[in-house]
Enzyme design. Structure first.
Site, PDB file in Angstrom:
ATOM      1  N   GLU B  76     -34.647  -9.784  -2.334  1.00 51.36           N
ATOM      2  CA  GLU B  76     -35.823 -10.563  -1.967  1.00 51.36           C
ATOM      3  C   GLU B  76     -35.695 -10.944  -0.493  1.00 51.36           C
ATOM      4  OE1 GLU B  76     -35.559 -14.567  -4.178  1.00 51.36           O
ATOM      5  OE2 GLU B  76     -34.254 -13.252  -5.320  1.00 51.36           O
ATOM      6  N   CYS B 108     -34.809 -12.760  -8.717  1.00 55.64           N
ATOM      7  CA  CYS B 108     -33.407 -12.678  -9.150  1.00 55.64           C
ATOM      8  C   CYS B 108     -33.200 -11.755 -10.348  1.00 55.64           C
ATOM      9  CB  CYS B 108     -32.867 -14.073  -9.465  1.00 55.64           C
ATOM     10  SG  CYS B 108     -32.877 -15.169  -8.043  1.00 55.64           S
ATOM     11  N   HIS B 235     -27.546 -15.353 -15.412  1.00 53.75           N
ATOM     12  CA  HIS B 235     -28.029 -15.687 -14.075  1.00 53.75           C
ATOM     13  C   HIS B 235     -27.780 -17.179 -13.862  1.00 53.75           C
ATOM     14  CE1 HIS B 235     -30.381 -16.225 -10.545  1.00 53.75           C
ATOM     15  NE2 HIS B 235     -31.271 -16.972 -11.158  1.00 53.75           N
TER      16      HIS B 235
END
Lengths: 77, 407
Positions: B76, B108, B235
């Protein structure tokens, strides 16, 4: 379940996580000192106690505790 | 057919700041440190960018004799609307000219989509022996305006090599569950700043976890959240959120109370947070940093199943799984990731504040720019590293220029 019943549950679960909080209806959980983890824990505990199943994303835009109680009271009946 | 992660390495910059020092410097409430569960966060230096992070993460796991047929950067922190980060990475890793070069984006989550597509390519058998290099690479664009998010944002890259010789993680092919919908929970509308709605994002992360696990369970027979997975790697926006996420699933799928969830968290999840709590959110590389942390901390010597969860704002998410064993332990130990993290130079809040304005311009397109690597010698000499690292020296006609920095 009445609005008052829901309000009691909401206040009880906030106090469990934030024992020193002086709860008012016109403030957000953030204003009571709840960080993001606290906010998640409070909401999940309330949903469990009220036996209401809702995505957390439905709570993203609720501006204060009064509106939170209104929103839950409509769905806990 | 087997496919999965043959090799995995991370690079998390040359500098770090202790999170309590960042709290003090910004005047943040230290009572919030407990739920954040963060020790340090990686800080980029102005000569580090998405290309240097990617190359520095991948170089130790790339062998010139490998048949790498696709290199995918997941970021990103793109540098151009057209030209991929992967094009620079292909050059500085010396990858074969027969290699496909692409970049993917979905906050993500994107690296996991790339890993799954790479594994499917390998498992399809259309090019036996082929390998795919997936690199999640990002830089941080936050300052004091981000409030309590600033101490949680990481910096660096995770590189994973996908092949039919999955020494690190043998994927359970076909065992996955996804959940996606449009939401504006966080984004990077321009190359110099992020926006985030913390509640919307964390609530989406948690809703998606429940929905992904439900979708996984619909695909795979006899799955039980409490017993099917020996470990979990997720994550990690910050370590404390993973703890809340685990507790939510234990409540929903195992009917557990707080004490049982706490014991389970310590046994199955906490080992995955050792590195993330020293780095911060590594964007789409975060779940792979958590996997490396898990393997290095647990050091399994028998086969164990790991459940993995990847979430990217916007949003898209996935719960999937795979097997780790003694070979995983050896493969990850050889990367000496703990030594790399310990070797980062600790910087003060004043040093952090001085590099921040330059870091915030890292992705801005400039026709000609010079980055003076020597200006940061006082920090570099406090860092320990034992191999040449790629550094950005600026741009010339928008073309980024790089050099190798020796220890």
């Amino acid at each position: 379940m009445t609005r008052e019943d829901v309000e009691l549950v909401v206040h009880k679960e906030i106090t469990q996580i934030l024992p020193k909080a002086e709860i008012r209806g016109d403030v957000h959980l953030k204003d009571l000192g709840a960080d993001s983890v606290d906010r998640v824990e409070i909401l999940l505990a309330i949903l469990q106690e009220l036996r209401v199943s809702l995505p957390l994303s439905r709570f993203s835009d609720i501006p204060d505790i009064d509106r939170l109680v209104d929103f839950l009271a409509e769905r806990a009946r | 057919m087997t496919a999965g992660i043959e090799a995995l390495n991370v690079y998390c910059g040359l500098a770090q700041i202790p999170v309590p020092a960042l709290f003090e410097g910004r005047g943040l409430d230290p009572e919030r440190l407990g739920n954040l569960m963060m020790e340090n966060r990686s800080v980029g230096l102005p000569f580090e960018d998405p290309v240097t992070n990617a190359v520095n993460a991948a170089a130790p796991i790339v062998d010139p004799s490998d048949r790498i047929e696709i290199v995918i950067t997941s970021t990103e922190s793109g540098l151009d609307y057209s030209k991929s980060v992967a094009s620079y990475v292909h050059e500085y890793l010396g990858l074969p000219s027969t290699c496909r070069v692409i970049e993917v984006k979905q906050a993500c989550y994107a690296a996991t989509a790339a890993v799954q597509m790479a594994a499917a390519y390998v498992a399809s058998g259309i090019s036996p022996g082929a390998k795919v290099l997936v690199i999640a690479t990002d830089v941080a664009l936050v300052d004091e305006r981000a409030g309590y998010s600033e101490p949680a944002v990481g910096f660096g890259a995770a590189a994973v090599l996908i092949s039919d010789d999955p020494r690190v993680l043998a994927l359970d092919l076909g065992a996955f569950g996804n959940h996606s919908y449009e939401t504006m929970d966080s984004a990077r509308p321009a190359p110099s700043f992020d926006i985030a709605d913390s509640d919307r994002s964390l609530f989406a992360y948690l809703d998606c976890l429940t929905n992904c696990f439900t979708a996984y369970r619909a695909r795979v027979d006899d799955v039980d959240f409490a017993t099917t997975f020996d470990h979990l790697a997720m994550h990690t926006p910050f370590a404390g959120m993973v703890k809340a996420a685990h507790r939510k699933l234990m409540r929903e799928f195992a009917g557990s109370g707080l004490a049982e969830a706490e014991e389970d968290f310590g046994r199955r999840v906490l080992p995955s947070l050792t590195y993330p709590s020293r780095v911060g959110n590594l964007c789409s590389g975060s779940v792979y940093l958590a996997l490396a942390s898990l393997i290095d901390t647990v050091q399994p010597d028998e086969t164990r199943r790991v459940g993995l969860y990847s979430y990217g704002s916007g949003c898209s998410s996935e719960f999937f799984s795979g097997l780790i064993d003694r070979e995983s332990t050896e493969a990850i130990a050889a990367r000496r990731i703990g030594d790399h993290l310990t070797g980062r130079a600790e910087i003060t809040f004043d040093e952090y504040a001085k590099v921040l304005p330059m870091n915030l311009t890292c992705l801005l397109p400039e026709r000609n720019r010079t980055v003076d690597v020597g200006a940061y010698e006082h920090i570099v000499r406090r860092a320990r590293f034992d191999r040449d690292l790629l550094v950005n020296t600026g741009t010339k006609d928008f073309h980024r220029t790089y050099e190798w920095l020796s220890p």
